[in-house]
Design a protein around this motif. Structure first.
Motif, PDB file in Angstrom:
ATOM      1  N   ASN A   1       0.801  -1.232   0.000  1.00  0.00           N
ATOM      2  CA  ASN A   1       0.000   0.000   0.000  1.00  0.00           C
ATOM      3  C   ASN A   1       0.831   1.278   0.000  1.00  0.00           C
TER       4      ASN A   1
ATOM      5  N   HIS B   1       1.878   4.730  -0.886  1.00  0.00           N
ATOM      6  CA  HIS B   1       1.275   5.896  -1.532  1.00  0.00           C
ATOM      7  C   HIS B   1       2.270   7.042  -1.451  1.00  0.00           C
TER       8      HIS B   1
ATOM      9  N   ARG C   1       0.595 -10.832   8.570  1.00  0.00           N
ATOM     10  CA  ARG C   1      -0.752 -11.194   9.016  1.00  0.00           C
ATOM     11  C   ARG C   1      -0.769 -12.104  10.237  1.00  0.00           C
TER      12      ARG C   1
ATOM     13  N   GLU D   1       0.060  -0.501   8.586  1.00  0.00           N
ATOM     14  CA  GLU D   1      -0.357  -1.750   7.943  1.00  0.00           C
ATOM     15  C   GLU D   1      -0.458  -2.856   8.988  1.00  0.00           C
TER      16      GLU D   1
ATOM     17  N   ALA E   1      -0.714  -2.543  12.180  1.00  0.00           N
ATOM     18  CA  ALA E   1      -1.727  -2.229  13.198  1.00  0.00           C
ATOM     19  C   ALA E   1      -3.059  -2.862  12.824  1.00  0.00           C
ATOM     20  N   VAL E   2      -3.305  -2.963  11.529  1.00  0.00           N
ATOM     21  CA  VAL E   2      -4.566  -3.528  11.071  1.00  0.00           C
ATOM     22  C   VAL E   2      -4.452  -5.041  10.863  1.00  0.00           C
TER      23      VAL E   2
ATOM     24  N   ASN F   1       1.632  11.099   7.960  1.00  0.00           N
ATOM     25  CA  ASN F   1       0.687  10.013   8.129  1.00  0.00           C
ATOM     26  C   ASN F   1      -0.191  10.329   9.321  1.00  0.00           C
ATOM     27  N   GLY F   2      -1.430  10.674   9.073  1.00  0.00           N
ATOM     28  CA  GLY F   2      -2.342  11.010  10.161  1.00  0.00           C
ATOM     29  C   GLY F   2      -2.959   9.779  10.786  1.00  0.00           C
ATOM     30  N   ARG F   3      -2.815   8.642  10.112  1.00  0.00           N
ATOM     31  CA  ARG F   3      -3.366   7.424  10.675  1.00  0.00           C
ATOM     32  C   ARG F   3      -2.511   6.948  11.843  1.00  0.00           C
TER      33      ARG F   3
ATOM     34  N   LEU G   1      -0.846   8.392  14.357  1.00  0.00           N
ATOM     35  CA  LEU G   1      -1.095   8.820  15.729  1.00  0.00           C
ATOM     36  C   LEU G   1      -2.442   8.314  16.247  1.00  0.00           C
ATOM     37  N   GLU G   2      -3.403   8.064  15.342  1.00  0.00           N
ATOM     38  CA  GLU G   2      -4.652   7.447  15.805  1.00  0.00           C
ATOM     39  C   GLU G   2      -4.416   5.998  16.230  1.00  0.00           C
ATOM     40  N   HIS G   3      -3.544   5.308  15.503  1.00  0.00           N
ATOM     41  CA  HIS G   3      -3.245   3.929  15.896  1.00  0.00           C
ATOM     42  C   HIS G   3      -2.495   3.897  17.236  1.00  0.00           C
TER      43      HIS G   3
ATOM     44  N   SER H   1      -3.217   0.223  19.027  1.00  0.00           N
ATOM     45  CA  SER H   1      -2.924  -0.803  18.027  1.00  0.00           C
ATOM     46  C   SER H   1      -1.488  -0.664  17.510  1.00  0.00           C
TER      47      SER H   1
END
Lengths: 451, 210, 451, 210
Positions: free
Chosen positions: A64, A66, A186, A205, A207-208, A283-285, A287-289, A294
């Motif tokens: 992924n 980008h 995974r 990646e 984290a999910v 990457n704003g994702r 700090l949410e993770h 996560s």
């Protein structure tokens, strides 16, 4: 061009040799062609697009991938991306863009694939002899060019740290460029090492998709979300440069207050460099993770102990997979070190204005910078300058002298600091200042010299 | 385009994206004409200031250009023809022309008509057109910017307008004299005068690309 | 409690029956016990924790479910979460928290597992007869209680839209609660339907793990990142309530300007409701995924056509998997509809102050609200009020009368609007106003009545 | 805690999290004493205002409480003993006591000593303690909040302080009279007076829980 025996050096006259058919190489070929030069572009792989092409056997793409700079700051100035594309295109779109650039400007016919440059050397004063090693195993060929532009990029040689006890570690250790499609993460307990863009993206990646994700960063970084105030962050910040200086500072602080307070809340160190010194991590994702647990933040690794990793704060974990997102080392193996200003102290080239060889007038390197804007426009203006320079040095000695002087004065401003704290940092330039310098160099080339 | 102009543009908002109408005719699409497809010839992108946009070029232009072996296209900028309206002005129209140009298979010739000539001139300052052709230009921007990539430029006006302010501005900016054609400026899309004009443009293009 | 034959109704005297041992049920048991009541809590499953327990056979958890409200706004007021937990705990932590709450207050000994309530009915005026259907298949038992608190939640019955042609669709169609660990999304072309929190969270999951992710939202939602100005968004917004009204509005607008402009940039509709009417969707990753194209926004589905899904804007896609993240329908099957104020027009209960039966003084429902803060504190204060009410109505008729009056006046303010635009919306309350109302109700119960 | 107080707290920043030192002694940990573990008896959490924090309770307290069959613990609030300092004041100390309390296996008795008595009183207004015991309270908050869950409250002062302002304030707030014990306020941690005081507290607890 015909095939030659390994002994005969074929003289290509005023033609220019471009090494690499990634983004930088393609832009170089296009701008040289536009200025009337014959060009031979050598690409060691069998595809164009360089790091953006997953078929490239050395591709550093991770799952992924980008862009971290937004479309308007990343596209080639005279060939914009389609405006219905997202603000931050994917690596697949980036490849599509480069392929479309190549076919639009008919660049493919100048590219020699499967051709690695084993060596270049100065001959006949300002000319170069280039030794091409075909991948197919046939004999090497030697050709002479009026100039060489090295556009091989700096995302090919993994920068691999080593830690005490790492050899005996029982889990898997991978560099980010070996991750492939991410299926190896995974359901695993994953430790991602490296606080830069790739480390942060891969941690998101994991984290999910991983069962657990810890992220070890050696030092403070600048974390910015991809949007600030509803606009792409790089655009929002660059836009402020059109404001008066005092106001710019106030507005910048206001835009960055939230991200700054959030990083502090997450217990992240203040970065040990001012925010213009280095590209922020975008990457704003991330700090949410971190904020939902996560991603677990960890400091630097102290050592490996059997199946355990011990961090400098004494905490431990037992990862299945360690991903080293520790970046790359610039390596321009085919060019003699002295031509790049590489000395014993540092493996990093010391180029004039970050592109011209300090020793040879007709050797230049395109794209060996890291800046706050995308590297494509910088390479565009670099190769624009290089092409004009190659034109002018032949016919206008006075302008050429002015130009050399301007380049030298710009170079002083951008002397490579040996105190760089990471490989990436050592290539860092402030985009706004570097572009302004490039602008002055180009003006010197294009305008009538002031008597 | 100078570096400074580009930097300014990266610090300004991009015009809103619109789904643009682009009519395309390939030489291979022509069933009734024996067109020789010339893969080395630059494709041609036309833009008119007429409110109907791409449709203004009617049955004559695209067909005759395609018949000459070139891929022919015409774009409706925002608010024209089938392209939805969106704010912007001349800069945004130029943006639409550039966006249509990058969608062409190869470096394209830009032909601008009427007000569209100005937009094409602006577009050619951002995108290295294979050539720039201005037909009966109207309401040109005050300063005609220098095209990037130094494309050949041609312009054509009606005999009546050969000495107009527009014509003088174009001559001053590009250092070229006008080709004049008989009839009115609104006769460029059909009829014998139109055919003559178009053939003159195409033969100039062929000469430039040899 | 002993076992009884199906015929004999066992009278439990002043004991209270709590239905459900999820978060709401546990809080109800704890507060009733603290006020001196005997309690029997019936749980149809074999585990406590309700929706937060993945072992619950009806668990609605989807991959990587996390709280969307932050810890300080979500924890039970008199039993905070550990302060080293992240701002937005995971569902696993939430379960750990509820288990620790249950053991800390010794709640497990009051819970009867595997016991579904098949029916309750009013008997003897204000008392209730409760019919318990044991899972084991043994005969139903009948018991009498002084009061019943329904705490079964409203995340159990999937709200399933149906579209023309859906029956003939060849791909997989799942409700969000059927997703399990998310492995069904990997490498697939995924369409997520539903613009609420679950839809947005699952779209983010698919953005990373699926080969392609489109997200269809029927209408405008409020999208907020999980952090605003460096603080958890719910906290940052709630905090402004301590400011004067005019300033609050200014500060709120300033905080929300960025998210608002970003949503507009992404081409999202303005939400068709004010932002206090409904919980905003809280996910800052979402808009970054839209911004880099890894989530493609789509409008509502018009119809299915073979393997294709056609949207109302005429665009199409061919998904392998369609995930319906379309929420749940509240269903309180064991309670006679008239006791809940359910009429023919709407399946939604019309409760006084969103908790008391409009018909029976000793029947209450806990947790049947959706608000901007976590539901746990609201249930805490609801069951605090219910417990006090049950104490007072026995011994203090005057205060009880004042209380009823207060409840009725608060209820007028929170009449359920039948114009609710989604199931979730129909349960929505403005947390600040609802809590203020609850505060007034509790004051009436606890203070000496004003003569 | 009233709803209004809770709402105010949710709108104020939470004190910074610290890794707190909590010393725990279970009846089962006692090898030299024949302690009867009473699973129904509430565990006990002690907090002192002394700078040494948990260590202030020395070898006597935790052991004697554990020997009575209760899980015994003592917490060092921020800045005390092994707990790192962090800003906050009385509210933050109370937060630390509550955080330690939720880590106890069951609803806990809070015993506060000296300045720690005030912190425990604040903590008991947020957390439904099984019981609240104030020993030789010092520097109490101006308004002693009502404890949640209506726990039994006990307080003990030295004979010399039986009429002090603190003692009067506690009496007024909780409606209870003090238990007095001989000796100075600093003699509560060891010696015969300390043992006598502790036994009085434990027997009061046992009575309350019967």
């Amino acid at each position: 061009m015909q095939e030659f025996s390994s002994q005969a050096a074929y003289d290509r006259g005023e033609a220019v040799c471009v090494i690499g058919a990634g983004a930088s190489g393609l832009i170089a070929v296009k701008n040289l062609r536009e200025n009337g030069f014959e060009v031979d572009c050598y690409e060691r792989d069998t595809v164009l697009g360089g790091l953006w092409n997953p078929s490239n056997q050395h591709s550093p793409l991770y799952p992924n991938t980008h862009l971290v700079t937004s479309r308007s700051q990343t596209e080639i100035p005279d060939f914009p991306m389609p405006d219905h594309w997202p603000d931050y295109p994917s690596s697949a779109q980036m490849l599509e863009y480069l392929q479309s650039y190549a076919s639009h400007f008919g660049l493919a016919e100048h590219i020699w694939y499967g051709s690695e440059i084993s060596h270049i050397e100065s001959v006949d004063g300002a000319r170069f002899e280039v030794v091409v090693k075909p991948a197919a195993g046939s004999a090497a060929r030697r050709l002479r060019y009026a100039a060489v532009i090295v556009a091989t990029g700096h995302h090919w040689v993994p920068n691999l740290p080593s830690y005490p006890g790492q050899d005996l570690f029982r889990g898997t250790v991978l560099h980010s460029s070996q991750l492939g499609d991410g299926s190896r993460l995974r359901g695993k307990s994953v430790l991602v090492v490296g606080g830069g863009n790739s480390g942060v993206d891969i941690a998101c990646e994991a984290a999910v998709s991983a069962s657990r994700c810890a992220h070890s960063a050696r030092r403070g970084y600048w974390y910015l979300p991809k949007y600030l105030g509803g606009e792409p962050s790089d655009y929002a910040l660059a836009r402020l440069h059109s404001r008066p200086k005092w106001m710019r500072r106030f507005l910048t602080d206001r835009l960055l207050k939230g991200p700054r307070r959030l990083a502090a809340r997450m217990g992240m160190d203040e970065p040990d460099h001012a925010h213009t010194d280095e590209e922020p991590v975008r990457n704003g994702r991330y700090l949410e993770h971190v904020g939902d647990g996560s991603i677990e933040r960890r400091p630097e690794i102290a050592r490996f102990e059997g199946g355990e990793v011990v961090f400098v704060d004494g905490t431990e974990m037992r990862p299945d997979v360690v991903v080293l997102a520790t970046g790359f080392r610039p390596k321009l193996a085919c060019v003699p070190a002295e031509l790049l200003g590489v000395d014993d102290d540092s493996p990093y080239p010391r180029l004039m204005a970050r592109m011209f060889s300090p020793k040879a007038e007709t050797l230049a390197v395109a794209g060996l910078v890291e800046s706050g804007v995308g590297v494509l426009p910088i390479v565009h203006w670099q190769t624009h300058a290089i092409s004009h320079w190659l034109t002018i040095r032949k016919g206008d000695p006075e302008r050429a002298a002015n130009f050399r002087q301007q380049v030298i004065s710009e170079s002083d401003q951008y002397a490579v600091s040996s105190s760089g704290i990471s490989p990436r940092h050592r290539l860092a330039v402030d985009a706004q200042e570097y572009l302004a310098g490039l602008g002055r160099i180009i003006d010197t080339l294009e305008q009538e010299p002031v008597k | 385009m100078s570096l400074q102009v580009w930097v300014r543009r990266t610090r300004s908002p991009e015009p809103a994206a619109v789904k643009r109408e682009v009519n395309v005719l390939e030489p291979a699409d022509l069933l009734d004409v024996d067109a020789k497809d010339d893969p080395d010839a630059s494709p041609v992108l036309c833009c008119s200031g007429e409110p109907t946009g791409a449709a203004a070029f009617g049955p004559l232009w695209l067909k005759r250009i395609a018949a000459s072996g070139r891929c022919a296209a015409a774009v409706s900028v925002r608010g024209q023809g089938g392209t939805p309206a969106a704010p912007g002005g001349a800069e945004a129209y130029a943006h639409d022309v550039v966006q249509a140009a990058i969608g062409m298979p190869r470096q394209a010739v830009l032909i601008g008509h009427g007000t569209g000539a100005g937009w094409c001139a602006l577009a050619a300052a951002r995108y290295p057109a294979a050539a720039l052709v201005l037909v009966a230009p109207r309401k040109l921007p005050k300063r005609l910017p220098r095209p990037v990539g130094e494309p050949p430029v041609m312009f054509a006006v009606t005999e009546a307008e050969a000495q107009s302010k527009e014509a003088q501005a174009v001559t001053a900016a590009y250092g070229i004299s006008p080709l004049t054609f008989p009839g009115g400026a609104d006769e460029v899309f059909k009829g014998q005068n139109a055919e003559g004009l178009l053939d003159a443009i195409l033969s100039w293009l062929n000469r430039k690309e040899d």
